[in-house]
Design a protein around this motif. Sequence first.
Motif, PDB file in Angstrom:
ATOM      1  N   THR A 131      81.468  14.993  22.942  1.00  0.00           N
ATOM      2  CA  THR A 131      80.525  15.261  22.078  1.00  0.00           C
ATOM      3  C   THR A 131      81.223  16.011  20.858  1.00  0.00           C
ATOM      4  O   THR A 131      82.519  16.466  20.971  1.00  0.00           O
ATOM      5  CB  THR A 131      79.900  16.339  22.751  1.00  0.00           C
ATOM      6  OG1 THR A 131      80.379  17.211  23.303  1.00  0.00           O
ATOM      7  CG2 THR A 131      79.059  15.753  24.061  1.00  0.00           C
ATOM      8  N   GLU A 132      80.613  16.243  20.012  1.00  0.00           N
ATOM      9  CA  GLU A 132      81.083  17.192  18.789  1.00  0.00           C
ATOM     10  C   GLU A 132      81.647  18.647  19.249  1.00  0.00           C
ATOM     11  O   GLU A 132      82.427  19.208  18.811  1.00  0.00           O
ATOM     12  CB  GLU A 132      80.190  17.314  17.587  1.00  0.00           C
ATOM     13  CG  GLU A 132      79.836  16.065  16.741  1.00  0.00           C
ATOM     14  CD  GLU A 132      81.123  15.511  16.160  1.00  0.00           C
ATOM     15  OE1 GLU A 132      82.096  16.260  15.770  1.00  0.00           O
ATOM     16  OE2 GLU A 132      81.442  14.422  16.137  1.00  0.00           O
ATOM     17  N   ALA A 133      80.965  19.249  20.126  1.00  0.00           N
ATOM     18  CA  ALA A 133      81.205  20.349  20.479  1.00  0.00           C
ATOM     19  C   ALA A 133      82.466  20.447  21.288  1.00  0.00           C
ATOM     20  O   ALA A 133      83.415  21.415  21.186  1.00  0.00           O
ATOM     21  CB  ALA A 133      80.226  20.966  21.389  1.00  0.00           C
ATOM     22  N   GLU A 134      82.762  19.252  22.296  1.00  0.00           N
ATOM     23  CA  GLU A 134      84.014  19.257  22.842  1.00  0.00           C
ATOM     24  C   GLU A 134      85.075  19.069  21.989  1.00  0.00           C
ATOM     25  O   GLU A 134      86.234  19.565  22.105  1.00  0.00           O
ATOM     26  CB  GLU A 134      83.893  17.992  23.925  1.00  0.00           C
ATOM     27  CG  GLU A 134      82.843  18.350  25.170  1.00  0.00           C
ATOM     28  CD  GLU A 134      82.732  17.192  26.020  1.00  0.00           C
ATOM     29  OE1 GLU A 134      82.582  17.391  27.103  1.00  0.00           O
ATOM     30  OE2 GLU A 134      82.646  15.967  25.296  1.00  0.00           O
ATOM     31  N   ILE A 135      84.943  18.211  20.842  1.00  0.00           N
ATOM     32  CA  ILE A 135      85.977  18.170  19.892  1.00  0.00           C
ATOM     33  C   ILE A 135      86.346  19.348  19.132  1.00  0.00           C
ATOM     34  O   ILE A 135      87.353  19.593  19.135  1.00  0.00           O
ATOM     35  CB  ILE A 135      85.640  16.965  18.959  1.00  0.00           C
ATOM     36  CG1 ILE A 135      85.450  15.669  19.690  1.00  0.00           C
ATOM     37  CG2 ILE A 135      86.500  16.642  17.743  1.00  0.00           C
ATOM     38  CD1 ILE A 135      84.881  14.497  18.765  1.00  0.00           C
ATOM     39  N   VAL A 150      88.182  21.527  21.653  1.00  0.00           N
ATOM     40  CA  VAL A 150      89.810  21.209  21.632  1.00  0.00           C
ATOM     41  C   VAL A 150      90.608  21.546  20.435  1.00  0.00           C
ATOM     42  O   VAL A 150      91.631  21.845  20.455  1.00  0.00           O
ATOM     43  CB  VAL A 150      89.835  19.730  22.055  1.00  0.00           C
ATOM     44  CG1 VAL A 150      91.531  19.210  21.806  1.00  0.00           C
ATOM     45  CG2 VAL A 150      89.513  19.472  23.363  1.00  0.00           C
ATOM     46  N   GLU A 151      89.985  21.248  19.218  1.00  0.00           N
ATOM     47  CA  GLU A 151      90.651  21.526  17.952  1.00  0.00           C
ATOM     48  C   GLU A 151      90.977  22.937  17.633  1.00  0.00           C
ATOM     49  O   GLU A 151      91.907  23.396  16.949  1.00  0.00           O
ATOM     50  CB  GLU A 151      89.877  20.932  16.779  1.00  0.00           C
ATOM     51  CG  GLU A 151      90.115  19.308  16.728  1.00  0.00           C
ATOM     52  CD  GLU A 151      89.140  18.653  15.682  1.00  0.00           C
ATOM     53  OE1 GLU A 151      88.381  19.689  15.082  1.00  0.00           O
ATOM     54  OE2 GLU A 151      89.192  17.606  15.538  1.00  0.00           O
ATOM     55  N   THR A 152      89.919  23.820  18.256  1.00  0.00           N
ATOM     56  CA  THR A 152      90.092  25.399  17.895  1.00  0.00           C
ATOM     57  C   THR A 152      90.841  26.088  19.022  1.00  0.00           C
ATOM     58  O   THR A 152      90.896  27.369  19.064  1.00  0.00           O
ATOM     59  CB  THR A 152      88.831  25.889  17.641  1.00  0.00           C
ATOM     60  OG1 THR A 152      88.068  25.915  18.815  1.00  0.00           O
ATOM     61  CG2 THR A 152      88.261  25.254  16.600  1.00  0.00           C
ATOM     62  N   GLY A 153      91.217  25.341  19.995  1.00  0.00           N
ATOM     63  CA  GLY A 153      91.778  25.936  20.967  1.00  0.00           C
ATOM     64  C   GLY A 153      90.900  26.547  22.042  1.00  0.00           C
ATOM     65  O   GLY A 153      91.225  27.640  22.952  1.00  0.00           O
ATOM     66  N   GLY A 154      89.708  26.301  22.022  1.00  0.00           N
ATOM     67  CA  GLY A 154      88.471  26.887  22.936  1.00  0.00           C
ATOM     68  C   GLY A 154      87.793  28.358  22.244  1.00  0.00           C
ATOM     69  O   GLY A 154      87.054  28.764  22.520  1.00  0.00           O
ATOM     70  N   ALA A 155      88.567  28.552  20.828  1.00  0.00           N
ATOM     71  CA  ALA A 155      87.874  29.637  20.183  1.00  0.00           C
ATOM     72  C   ALA A 155      86.427  29.626  19.775  1.00  0.00           C
ATOM     73  O   ALA A 155      85.569  30.405  19.468  1.00  0.00           O
ATOM     74  CB  ALA A 155      88.766  30.203  18.997  1.00  0.00           C
TER      75      ALA A 155
END
Length: 116
Positions: A100-104, A107-112
Amino acid sequence: MALGNAARTPLIRFLGRRSVPKSLDHTPRPHPASPSGTLPDSFAAYRAKAQQHGPLGRASFVSGAIGRNAGASLGPVQPKQGEFFDRDELPSRFHRLPFTEAEIEAVETGGASLYA
């Protein structure tokens, strides 16, 4: 604090001079957790019986069965009944789900992005 010619005193104090024991026993002996409790006769005998991702013996390489012949000569490559080579061959309930977009974004923000 002056950094003059004062001798530096280490904080670690050793108890004595290094000494190597006069007699060390280097004779081979089986590992304490060995299932048989015995050593193999020789390394060659051990290697002939050992398994690591397939047989370790040289017979499979010497006979030319692997690496010298074309892959097709090794036989058909078909999965057995009930076996599958890829997850996409399974029923759709076992297929990979798209991210999903939220999962992507997580991952890209390191969970922030989960805490923003």
